[in-house]
Every structure is written in C-alpha cells, then in structure tokens.
Motif scaffolding. Sequence first.
Motif, PDB file in Angstrom:
ATOM      1  N   ASP A  46      42.971  76.358  50.533  1.00 24.73           N
ATOM      2  CA  ASP A  46      42.012  77.322  51.307  1.00 24.73           C
ATOM      3  C   ASP A  46      41.032  76.262  52.026  1.00 24.73           C
ATOM      4  OD1 ASP A  46      39.635  78.702  51.925  1.00 24.73           O
ATOM      5  OD2 ASP A  46      39.908  80.165  50.319  1.00 24.73           O
ATOM      6  N   ARG A  47      40.826  76.386  53.151  1.00 27.32           N
ATOM      7  CA  ARG A  47      40.302  75.337  54.166  1.00 27.32           C
ATOM      8  C   ARG A  47      38.622  75.507  53.740  1.00 27.32           C
ATOM      9  NH1 ARG A  47      42.983  76.520  60.041  1.00 27.32           N
ATOM     10  NH2 ARG A  47      44.620  77.696  59.019  1.00 27.32           N
ATOM     11  N   GLU A  48      38.207  76.405  53.252  1.00 24.14           N
ATOM     12  CA  GLU A  48      36.833  76.683  53.067  1.00 24.14           C
ATOM     13  C   GLU A  48      36.303  75.870  51.907  1.00 24.14           C
ATOM     14  OE1 GLU A  48      35.346  80.657  53.804  1.00 24.14           O
ATOM     15  OE2 GLU A  48      36.666  81.045  54.958  1.00 24.14           O
ATOM     16  N   ASP A  49      37.120  76.097  50.802  1.00 23.69           N
ATOM     17  CA  ASP A  49      36.766  75.522  49.512  1.00 23.69           C
ATOM     18  C   ASP A  49      37.632  74.412  48.764  1.00 23.69           C
ATOM     19  OD1 ASP A  49      38.466  76.909  48.218  1.00 23.69           O
ATOM     20  OD2 ASP A  49      36.924  78.635  47.610  1.00 23.69           O
ATOM     21  N   GLY A  50      38.718  74.328  49.518  1.00 21.81           N
ATOM     22  CA  GLY A  50      39.773  73.352  49.034  1.00 21.81           C
ATOM     23  C   GLY A  50      40.521  73.802  47.799  1.00 21.81           C
ATOM     24  N   ARG A  51      40.313  74.923  47.365  1.00 22.74           N
ATOM     25  CA  ARG A  51      41.224  75.624  46.320  1.00 22.74           C
ATOM     26  C   ARG A  51      42.421  75.963  46.821  1.00 22.74           C
ATOM     27  NH1 ARG A  51      35.825  77.507  44.744  1.00 22.74           N
ATOM     28  NH2 ARG A  51      35.470  77.173  42.616  1.00 22.74           N
ATOM     29  N   ILE A  52      43.482  76.142  45.739  1.00 23.97           N
ATOM     30  CA  ILE A  52      44.916  76.586  46.375  1.00 23.97           C
ATOM     31  C   ILE A  52      45.093  77.618  45.957  1.00 23.97           C
ATOM     32  CG2 ILE A  52      47.536  75.832  45.928  1.00 23.97           C
ATOM     33  CD1 ILE A  52      46.886  72.856  45.396  1.00 23.97           C
ATOM     34  N   GLU A  53      45.414  78.833  47.037  1.00 25.21           N
ATOM     35  CA  GLU A  53      45.527  80.237  46.671  1.00 25.21           C
ATOM     36  C   GLU A  53      46.469  80.478  45.823  1.00 25.21           C
ATOM     37  OE1 GLU A  53      46.194  81.688  50.729  1.00 25.21           O
ATOM     38  OE2 GLU A  53      44.311  80.779  51.449  1.00 25.21           O
ATOM     39  N   ALA A  54      47.861  79.803  45.814  1.00 26.69           N
ATOM     40  CA  ALA A  54      48.697  80.146  44.617  1.00 26.69           C
ATOM     41  C   ALA A  54      48.225  80.206  43.395  1.00 26.69           C
ATOM     42  CB  ALA A  54      50.000  79.584  45.204  1.00 26.69           C
ATOM     43  N   GLU A  55      47.437  79.027  43.145  1.00 28.86           N
ATOM     44  CA  GLU A  55      47.002  78.468  41.787  1.00 28.86           C
ATOM     45  C   GLU A  55      45.967  79.519  41.331  1.00 28.86           C
ATOM     46  OE1 GLU A  55      48.156  76.487  39.963  1.00 28.86           O
ATOM     47  OE2 GLU A  55      49.695  75.056  41.090  1.00 28.86           O
ATOM     48  N   VAL A  56      45.095  80.035  42.167  1.00 23.75           N
ATOM     49  CA  VAL A  56      44.066  81.076  41.818  1.00 23.75           C
ATOM     50  C   VAL A  56      44.963  82.189  41.414  1.00 23.75           C
ATOM     51  CG1 VAL A  56      42.124  82.207  42.707  1.00 23.75           C
ATOM     52  CG2 VAL A  56      42.243  79.981  43.283  1.00 23.75           C
ATOM     53  N   MET A  57      45.676  82.467  42.281  1.00 26.30           N
ATOM     54  CA  MET A  57      46.482  84.080  41.918  1.00 26.30           C
ATOM     55  C   MET A  57      47.243  83.565  40.739  1.00 26.30           C
ATOM     56  SD  MET A  57      48.104  85.248  45.665  1.00 26.30           S
ATOM     57  CE  MET A  57      48.722  83.847  46.270  1.00 26.30           C
ATOM     58  N   ALA A  58      47.721  82.682  40.297  1.00 28.43           N
ATOM     59  CA  ALA A  58      48.464  82.402  39.221  1.00 28.43           C
ATOM     60  C   ALA A  58      47.497  82.592  37.794  1.00 28.43           C
ATOM     61  CB  ALA A  58      49.114  81.141  39.137  1.00 28.43           C
ATOM     62  N   GLY A  59      46.430  81.981  37.907  1.00 22.75           N
ATOM     63  CA  GLY A  59      45.546  82.045  36.871  1.00 22.75           C
ATOM     64  C   GLY A  59      44.944  83.495  36.597  1.00 22.75           C
ATOM     65  N   HIS A  60      44.627  84.200  37.783  1.00 21.28           N
ATOM     66  CA  HIS A  60      44.132  85.558  37.743  1.00 21.28           C
ATOM     67  C   HIS A  60      45.426  86.359  37.191  1.00 21.28           C
ATOM     68  CE1 HIS A  60      42.286  89.271  38.494  1.00 21.28           C
ATOM     69  NE2 HIS A  60      43.096  89.681  39.128  1.00 21.28           N
ATOM     70  N   ALA A  61      46.802  86.221  37.578  1.00 20.48           N
ATOM     71  CA  ALA A  61      47.977  86.870  36.928  1.00 20.48           C
ATOM     72  C   ALA A  61      48.080  86.572  35.511  1.00 20.48           C
ATOM     73  CB  ALA A  61      49.138  86.584  37.497  1.00 20.48           C
ATOM     74  N   ARG A  62      47.722  85.463  34.947  1.00 18.88           N
ATOM     75  CA  ARG A  62      48.001  85.195  33.341  1.00 18.88           C
ATOM     76  C   ARG A  62      46.549  85.785  32.758  1.00 18.88           C
ATOM     77  NH1 ARG A  62      53.006  84.498  32.887  1.00 18.88           N
ATOM     78  NH2 ARG A  62      53.789  82.437  33.472  1.00 18.88           N
ATOM     79  N   GLN A  63      45.393  85.876  33.360  1.00 21.83           N
ATOM     80  CA  GLN A  63      44.421  86.351  32.835  1.00 21.83           C
ATOM     81  C   GLN A  63      44.326  87.877  32.481  1.00 21.83           C
ATOM     82  OE1 GLN A  63      40.796  85.859  35.310  1.00 21.83           O
ATOM     83  NE2 GLN A  63      39.281  85.868  33.534  1.00 21.83           N
ATOM     84  N   ILE A  64      44.985  88.477  33.400  1.00 20.34           N
ATOM     85  CA  ILE A  64      45.082  90.073  33.182  1.00 20.34           C
ATOM     86  C   ILE A  64      46.449  90.370  32.474  1.00 20.34           C
ATOM     87  CG2 ILE A  64      43.855  90.551  35.363  1.00 20.34           C
ATOM     88  CD1 ILE A  64      46.260  91.327  36.897  1.00 20.34           C
ATOM     89  N   GLY A  65      46.939  89.399  31.758  1.00 18.39           N
ATOM     90  CA  GLY A  65      48.183  89.824  30.968  1.00 18.39           C
ATOM     91  C   GLY A  65      49.526  89.717  31.388  1.00 18.39           C
ATOM     92  N   TYR A  66      49.690  89.015  32.613  1.00 22.76           N
ATOM     93  CA  TYR A  66      51.135  88.789  33.180  1.00 22.76           C
ATOM     94  C   TYR A  66      51.748  87.824  32.098  1.00 22.76           C
ATOM     95  CZ  TYR A  66      54.912  87.634  36.027  1.00 22.76           C
ATOM     96  OH  TYR A  66      56.357  87.423  36.406  1.00 22.76           O
ATOM     97  N   GLN A  67      52.831  88.181  31.632  1.00 20.05           N
ATOM     98  CA  GLN A  67      53.666  86.940  30.809  1.00 20.05           C
ATOM     99  C   GLN A  67      55.068  86.594  31.442  1.00 20.05           C
ATOM    100  OE1 GLN A  67      53.937  89.313  27.016  1.00 20.05           O
ATOM    101  NE2 GLN A  67      51.575  89.220  27.054  1.00 20.05           N
ATOM    102  N   GLY A  68      55.171  87.114  32.761  1.00 19.70           N
ATOM    103  CA  GLY A  68      56.743  86.964  33.272  1.00 19.70           C
ATOM    104  C   GLY A  68      56.663  85.524  34.066  1.00 19.70           C
ATOM    105  N   VAL A  69      57.941  85.138  34.738  1.00 27.68           N
ATOM    106  CA  VAL A  69      57.898  84.079  35.368  1.00 27.68           C
ATOM    107  C   VAL A  69      57.027  83.871  36.616  1.00 27.68           C
ATOM    108  CG1 VAL A  69      59.670  82.807  36.674  1.00 27.68           C
ATOM    109  CG2 VAL A  69      60.377  83.862  34.646  1.00 27.68           C
ATOM    110  N   LEU A  70      56.477  82.861  36.927  1.00 27.97           N
ATOM    111  CA  LEU A  70      55.611  82.941  38.081  1.00 27.97           C
ATOM    112  C   LEU A  70      56.331  81.766  39.089  1.00 27.97           C
ATOM    113  CD1 LEU A  70      51.935  82.598  36.866  1.00 27.97           C
ATOM    114  CD2 LEU A  70      53.118  84.317  38.391  1.00 27.97           C
ATOM    115  N   LEU A  71      56.532  82.095  40.178  1.00 27.65           N
ATOM    116  CA  LEU A  71      57.007  81.202  41.367  1.00 27.65           C
ATOM    117  C   LEU A  71      55.911  80.988  42.126  1.00 27.65           C
ATOM    118  CD1 LEU A  71      60.239  82.779  42.574  1.00 27.65           C
ATOM    119  CD2 LEU A  71      60.063  81.041  40.540  1.00 27.65           C
ATOM    120  N   LYS A  72      55.468  79.578  42.491  1.00 27.29           N
ATOM    121  CA  LYS A  72      54.465  79.272  43.445  1.00 27.29           C
ATOM    122  C   LYS A  72      54.919  78.726  44.572  1.00 27.29           C
ATOM    123  CE  LYS A  72      52.163  77.813  39.777  1.00 27.29           C
ATOM    124  NZ  LYS A  72      51.180  77.114  38.857  1.00 27.29           N
TER     125      LYS A  72
END
Length: 205
Positions: free
Chosen positions: A90-116
Amino acid sequence: MKQHLLARGLPLALLALVALVAVLALWVWRHALERIAHPPALVADAALVLGNRAYLDGRPNPCLTHRVDRGVDLWRAGQVRLLALSGGVDREDGRIEAEVMAGHARQIGYQGVLLKEALSSTTRENLAMAWPVLQAAGVRRVIVVSDAYHLWRVERLAKASGFDGAFDVQYAAAAPDCGRPAWQTVRSALREPLAIVNNALNGFL
C-alpha cells in the motif's frame, strides 16, 4: 477564430466526458445489483480476493476486510477449499495488502490454506500476478471476489487478459457499502467509471 472554436469545444468535451461517466456509473451499478442478486452457484477450487487500500484512518480498510469476509463466507459454505489473496504494498502506509487480508481471515476464523500474491498494485496486476500462483496450486475453478461496483471492470480485464480462459471463473460481490456512510459509497462508486476510462485508454479493456 481558433480561440473561439477552442472556447466552444472545451465545454462540449467536458460535457461529453461527464455524460460518459454518468452512463458508465449507471451501467456499473446495474451490473453490481445483478451480481448481488445472483451470487456464484457452483463449487470452485479457490476464492481469489482482490486487494484494496490496506488501512483507513489507522484501522483496516473496511472495503478490504469486507472482501475477505465474502471469501471466508464462501469457504464456510463449502463453495471453495482455499483462499488466494492478491495485493502488494500500500503506497500510503507501506503495509502489504495480502498480509493484512491474511491476518483478517485468520482473525475471523478461517482455517484453510492461504495463497498470497503480494506484488500487485492494480486490478489488472491482481489478476496477472495471481494467475501463476493459482496454477501452481492446481486451481482450475476460481471465484473472484471484489466490491460489487468493481466487478464490471474486473470481468472485462479478466476477459481481455485471458484469465477467464485459463480458469473456470465465477464472480462474487462483497458488500457494496463496506459498512460506511452512503455518501462515501457513492464517492467510491463514481471513481470506478474514471478507472474504466483510464483502463480503456491504456488498451487494457
């Protein structure tokens, strides 16, 4: 004479551009409503969740997390066996979108395979760079997930690039309002026709 014609031509060109954007906005919203009313019906190998701005006002961008929520919903319903997350820095704050998405997916209970896929910065790049990641994982059938008003352009980019020929593709709409006030939703939706015009001028559609 030339100055007179120029003075008359500029307002006409501006009016034509406004009319084009208005027509595209209407078309995009009609398509969005159709995608919301008719969600994907067939089982697929993966849900490909397209990236968006990672953070907004110091918190995860709801227009990004809502896309992930939709992908996780598909997994919980048994429609997909894994999630593929596409989005780079993300050009605005340097975070990686795929990583942020992965963290959110795990936080809400996703337990499957994650491709990034963590390098892309545009919708066109989301599709192009996720392509080999999906193929390497043996994915043949994919549900592409994004905001409802974004899907019209996504589908055209998928067709123009050959993505929808390499995979059996369906599309799933995330909540169009992203949980935000209506005026912010309208503002975001009005940006989409401009992105369509830009993509068309660059030969991507």
